[in-house]
Design a protein around this motif. Structure first.
Motif, PDB file in Angstrom:
ATOM      1  N   VAL A  58     -23.683  74.975 -44.692  1.00 23.52           N
ATOM      2  CA  VAL A  58     -22.995  74.788 -43.315  1.00 23.52           C
ATOM      3  C   VAL A  58     -22.959  76.250 -42.508  1.00 23.52           C
ATOM      4  O   VAL A  58     -22.728  75.861 -41.408  1.00 23.52           O
ATOM      5  N   THR A  84      -8.220  75.962 -38.011  1.00 18.17           N
ATOM      6  CA  THR A  84      -8.024  75.322 -39.399  1.00 18.17           C
ATOM      7  C   THR A  84      -8.348  76.354 -40.303  1.00 18.17           C
ATOM      8  O   THR A  84      -7.727  76.288 -41.505  1.00 18.17           O
ATOM      9  N   PRO A  85      -9.549  77.024 -40.544  1.00 14.02           N
ATOM     10  CA  PRO A  85      -9.768  78.038 -41.353  1.00 14.02           C
ATOM     11  C   PRO A  85      -8.517  78.917 -41.624  1.00 14.02           C
ATOM     12  O   PRO A  85      -8.389  78.962 -42.848  1.00 14.02           O
ATOM     13  N   GLU A 138      -8.567  66.683 -40.821  1.00 18.12           N
ATOM     14  CA  GLU A 138      -8.902  67.910 -40.388  1.00 18.12           C
ATOM     15  C   GLU A 138      -9.694  68.034 -38.890  1.00 18.12           C
ATOM     16  O   GLU A 138      -9.530  68.894 -38.106  1.00 18.12           O
ATOM     17  N   LYS A 139     -10.532  67.292 -38.812  1.00 16.17           N
ATOM     18  CA  LYS A 139     -11.639  67.371 -37.428  1.00 16.17           C
ATOM     19  C   LYS A 139     -10.411  67.005 -36.229  1.00 16.17           C
ATOM     20  O   LYS A 139     -10.521  67.996 -35.386  1.00 16.17           O
ATOM     21  N   PHE A 178     -16.989  68.799 -40.707  1.00 16.94           N
ATOM     22  CA  PHE A 178     -15.729  68.263 -41.339  1.00 16.94           C
ATOM     23  C   PHE A 178     -16.287  66.954 -41.939  1.00 16.94           C
ATOM     24  O   PHE A 178     -15.578  66.158 -42.503  1.00 16.94           O
ATOM     25  N   ILE A 210     -14.777  78.531 -45.328  1.00 19.54           N
ATOM     26  CA  ILE A 210     -15.915  79.123 -44.530  1.00 19.54           C
ATOM     27  C   ILE A 210     -17.167  78.233 -45.272  1.00 19.54           C
ATOM     28  O   ILE A 210     -18.095  77.698 -44.588  1.00 19.54           O
ATOM     29  N   ARG A 249     -17.197  75.569 -47.344  1.00 22.75           N
ATOM     30  CA  ARG A 249     -16.889  74.276 -47.390  1.00 22.75           C
ATOM     31  C   ARG A 249     -17.529  73.672 -48.413  1.00 22.75           C
ATOM     32  O   ARG A 249     -17.815  72.564 -48.635  1.00 22.75           O
ATOM     33  N   PHE A 289      -8.670  70.222 -35.733  1.00 24.74           N
ATOM     34  CA  PHE A 289      -9.599  71.437 -35.180  1.00 24.74           C
ATOM     35  C   PHE A 289      -9.773  71.033 -33.833  1.00 24.74           C
ATOM     36  O   PHE A 289      -9.630  72.138 -32.888  1.00 24.74           O
ATOM     37  N   LEU A 290     -10.082  70.039 -33.381  1.00 25.35           N
ATOM     38  CA  LEU A 290     -10.404  69.765 -32.031  1.00 25.35           C
ATOM     39  C   LEU A 290      -9.144  69.791 -31.024  1.00 25.35           C
ATOM     40  O   LEU A 290      -9.340  69.946 -30.160  1.00 25.35           O
TER      41      LEU A 290
END
Lengths: 317, 321
Positions: free
Chosen positions: B309, A209-210, A199-200, B319, A117, A119, A203-204
């Motif tokens: 963030v 992912t979290p 990760e990106k 990211f 959360i 990051r 997520f997409l």
């Protein structure tokens, strides 16, 4: 044919096993007792403590993160379980192991909050969590070794044996098996490596992912806590900083087992090999009765050589 | 001035926080703000600041150095043998101590650059090696540093703590000029994007090696300064400094993903971290609660840094690259 190939462990994962066998053979040349059943069974028992911790570390490292809160999750779980048993109340004593494991999961979730959360780089956040846990432990125990003792169940977990096989080893293998199933047969395992790679993109693709990060850190916390319970059973007590000597060997075992520290690539079977290698190396170095200084030097050098060989082998392919 | 502030926002915040903490510390100290109190404070801060600089050089090129504390322990032990005797002896001794630091850094760099091992794992292994060497020199704490020399570096000059003069000198005489050289630029280029740096014709391996060597040099300086403060050699000082150096660079606004942050920021982070610790000591809190509060403040400080963030416009921004 293809499925057979897929199910075989990668050469990366087999590498530490080769190293372990060489260590045994090399060691037995100087100390014949190393080939004895007693010695090897004892090594499997000792390896189980590091092994359980390393399983949790593998999950987090596959994700591309790292968990530096292992030492005080381990010590915290040990303190909780031994004090509950030591309280003398049978109901509390029965809850010792579940409470300790729950503690590990909770810390894992706290780790997940910072990483998923807020990051914050996991290396820093888990370090901060570790020092807070240290603080809580010191506050609660007054800086002395906490009073308490291990329950019979904890002692059995750590030192019992089943038909000559140490229970600790059986527990380690059972956790490994359960986790291998989880990683192979569920989406979680695939998402884990996918996040480690990118990760990106993960997520997409619609993966939450979290939640994967939360789950991974919770599993790591659970493993650290289990390690703490087992170690408390082994020592029949909890003591301050009992977890400190485990942090770096855990990471070393995972990496020697062929898991990339950048995430995405690696295996549990490799980690098991890495743990066996590190345990045997430590044990043989202490059987040799050399000074601490040389033990550190040889340990460092052998880890570097193992890592160099891994890189060389990959390059030559 | 406005521009300068905007482009150094992270450092500006760090220095502001430090100023507040220091004021609190001096106000709460039982014997009030005097040279002696400030000197003791500055000495402790400088040790960690030098360690943080060592960490900075690893982090700026997108690495991490887990051997900072180990190199400090090794150089501390070397210093406890050689930094004593006549003036020439001590000069040679100091040169030897720093040479050991640079050699450790170069060894780390070689394992990372030529061995192609990730810095975090490589330095994990070399740390064990360096601590082993330190233990070989000093199995138990002992040895001695020349007291006059140690005093010269750890007391004050006309009321200004020598440690603060050294800290200022490092920034003005080392960092500001370095930042303007091709190498200084190269550090940031490699840290931001190794591939782009390589394709622009930068000697990436050389820059990495030099960066690790400088990290070793500063870890050596940290070990040397530690020796001046304690005037003895101890192989067991490492672990705390390694972890605190990482926390310090992050507090000082250096990004662990590389390419962002300055040496000044790393030093400010180290000063903040140590000041929090000292503040705690005189704050009247129960001593047993202090480690917890210290951890809480560290976590809080880092979490505030990460709170950015929560107000990003596009979720993909979080990211990074």
């Amino acid at each position: 044919m293809n499925t057979i190939k897929q199910n075989l462990p990668s050469p990366d994962a087999l590498f530490p096993y080769l190293g372990a066998v060489l260590l045994i053979l090399g060691g037995s040349y100087f100390f014949p007792q190393i080939l004895g059943v007693d010695y090897l069974a004892q090594q499997l028992q000792i390896a189980a403590f590091l092994g359980v911790l390393a399983l949790g570390a593998t999950v987090v490292i596959l994700l591309g993160h790292i968990d530096l809160s292992v030492p005080w999750v381990l010590a915290g779980a040990a303190i909780i379980s031994t004090s509950l048993v030591g309280s003398g109340n049978p109901a509390l004593a029965a809850a010792a192991i579940p409470a300790a494991l729950l503690f590990g999961v909770l810390v894992g979730i706290v780790n997940g909050v910072g990483v998923a959360i807020l990051r914050i780089p996991s290396m820093v956040w888990t370090l901060a969590v570790n020092s807070m846990l240290l603080g809580v432990a010191v506050l609660n125990t007054g800086g002395f070794n906490p009073k308490g003792e291990a329950s019979p169940a904890m002692t059995l977990l750590a030192t019992g044996d089943l038909a000559g096989i140490p229970v600790a080893f059986v527990v380690w293998m059972a956790v490994t098996g359960a986790m291998a199933l989880l990683l192979k047969r569920s989406g979680f395992g695939r998402y884990l490596s996918a996040i480690g790679y990118n990760e990106k993109a993960t997520f997409l693709s619609g993966v939450s992912t979290p939640s994967v990060i939360f789950a991974a850190f919770a599993i790591a916390g659970l493993c650290s806590a289990l390690g703490g319970v087992m170690l408390a059973g082994y020592a029949n007590q909890a003591y301050q900083s009992m977890g400190d000597p485990f942090l770096l060997p855990t990471i070393a075992a995972v990496v020697i087992g062929g898991t990339s520290i950048l995430g995405g690539r690696g295996s549990l079977i490799g980690t098991v090999g890495g743990v066996l290698f590190i345990t045997l190396l430590t044990s043989i170095l202490s059987v040799m009765q050399i000074t601490d200084a040389w033990r550190n030097i040889i340990f460092g050098l052998i880890i570097i050589v193992m890592l160099l060989l891994q890189t060389l082998r990959r390059k030559s392919q | 001035m406005g521009n300068l502030l905007r482009s150094n926002q992270r450092e500006a915040i760090a220095i502001l926080v430090l100023a507040v903490l220091l004021t609190l510390y001096l106000a709460s100290h039982p014997s009030g703000p005097n040279t002696y109190v400030i000197t003791i404070w500055a000495n402790q801060c400088l040790i960690l600041a030098l360690a943080a600089i060592a960490q900075f050089f690893a982090v700026i090129v997108r690495g991490i150095d887990l051997s900072v504390g180990a190199v400090m322990a090794l150089t501390n032990c070397v210093a406890s043998y050689f930094v004593i005797g006549s003036g020439l002896d001590m000069a040679l001794g100091i040169a030897a101590v720093l040479a050991v630091g640079v050699a450790c850094g170069l060894f780390n760099g070689a394992v990372v650059v030529f061995g192609r091992i990730q810095p975090i794992v490589a330095t994990l292994a070399t740390a064990s090696l360096f601590v082993g060497l330190a233990l070989l020199l000093r199995p138990t704490p002992g040895g001695r540093i020349d007291y006059d020399l140690a005093d010269a570096f750890t007391l004050d000059v006309f009321g200004i703590p020598t440690a603060l003069i050294i800290a200022a000198a490092v920034i003005v005489l080392f960092w500001v000029p370095l930042r303007r050289t091709g190498l200084g630029l190269g550090l940031y280029a490699v840290g931001s994007s190794e591939q782009a740096a390589f394709q622009s014709g930068m000697p990436v391996p050389v820059i990495r090696l030099v960066s690790f060597a400088m990290g070793g040099l500063f870890a050596g300086l940290a070990g040397l300064y530690f020796s001046f403060v304690t005037t003895t050699g101890d192989a067991g000082i490492g672990p705390n400094y390694t972890l605190n150096s990482i926390a310090a660079v992050v507090l000082g606004g250096v990004a662990l993903r590389g390419g962002v942050g300055t040496l000044t920021g790393a030093m400010a982070g180290a000063f903040i971290l140590k000041t929090i610790g000292s503040l705690m000591f005189f704050s009247g809190l129960p001593p047993l609660a202090q480690p917890f509060i210290e951890g809480l403040i560290l976590a809080g400080a880092i979490a505030i840094g990460g709170a950015g963030v929560l107000r990003v416009r596009n979720r993909l921004e979080v990211f990074g690259k």
